[in-house]
Motif scaffolding. Structure first.
Motif, short mmCIF file in Angstrom:
data_model
loop_
_atom_site.label_atom_id
_atom_site.label_comp_id
_atom_site.label_asym_id
_atom_site.label_seq_id
_atom_site.Cartn_x
_atom_site.Cartn_y
_atom_site.Cartn_z
N CYS A 20 0.86 -1.20 0.00
CA CYS A 20 0.00 0.00 0.00
C CYS A 20 0.89 1.24 0.00
O CYS A 20 1.83 1.35 0.79
CB CYS A 20 -0.88 -0.01 1.24
SG CYS A 20 -1.84 1.49 1.47
N ALA A 24 -4.68 6.66 -0.47
CA ALA A 24 -5.99 6.94 0.12
C ALA A 24 -7.12 6.97 -0.90
O ALA A 24 -8.19 7.49 -0.63
CB ALA A 24 -5.96 8.22 0.93
N CYS A 26 -8.90 4.51 -1.85
CA CYS A 26 -10.01 3.71 -1.32
C CYS A 26 -10.81 4.49 -0.28
O CYS A 26 -12.04 4.50 -0.31
CB CYS A 26 -9.47 2.41 -0.70
SG CYS A 26 -8.12 2.63 0.47
N CYS A 59 -7.26 1.22 -7.05
CA CYS A 59 -6.13 1.18 -6.10
C CYS A 59 -4.83 1.18 -6.92
O CYS A 59 -4.59 0.27 -7.71
CB CYS A 59 -6.23 -0.07 -5.23
SG CYS A 59 -4.76 -0.36 -4.21
N SER A 61 -1.70 0.75 -6.22
CA SER A 61 -0.56 -0.12 -5.87
C SER A 61 -0.84 -1.60 -6.05
O SER A 61 0.08 -2.41 -6.08
CB SER A 61 -0.20 0.11 -4.40
OG SER A 61 -1.25 -0.36 -3.58
S1 SF4 Z 1 -6.15 2.76 -2.63
FE1 SF4 Z 1 -4.66 1.11 -2.46
S2 SF4 Z 1 -2.69 2.15 -2.26
FE2 SF4 Z 1 -4.27 3.64 -1.81
S3 SF4 Z 1 -4.51 3.58 0.42
FE3 SF4 Z 1 -6.04 2.21 -0.47
S4 SF4 Z 1 -5.01 0.25 -0.45
FE4 SF4 Z 1 -3.42 1.73 -0.20
#
Ligand code: SF4
Length: 72
Positions: A20, A24, A26, A59, A61
């Protein structure tokens, strides 16, 4: 750290904290399902499955992944 699984009624969400990047995405897109102030912080049953899927698709990553039960 190993990938953790958050089981939902229609979709399971997995999360790997090691990859991760804390973008943020998500938390911003779907705060009723992804909330770091709640335990567990992923609550897949709080919103429609398609919204979980779309959010995880964004997301950046790959830390979040999902398995829809209707795909199995
Ligand atoms: S979207 Fe993916 S990379 Fe971003 S905070 Fe959430 S889990 Fe982590």
């Amino acid at each position: 750290m190993a990938r953790k699984t958050y089981r939902g009624r229609d979709i399971d969400v997995t999360f790997d904290a090691d990859i991760c990047i804390h973008a943020a995405e998500c938390l911003r897109r779907l705060p009723s399902a992804f909330d770091i102030n709640k335990r567990p912080w992923v609550q897949p049953d709080n919103v429609p499955t398609d919204q979980i899927q779309t959010t995880i698709d964004h997301c950046p990553s790959g830390a979040l992944k999902y398995v829809r039960h209707d795909d199995e």
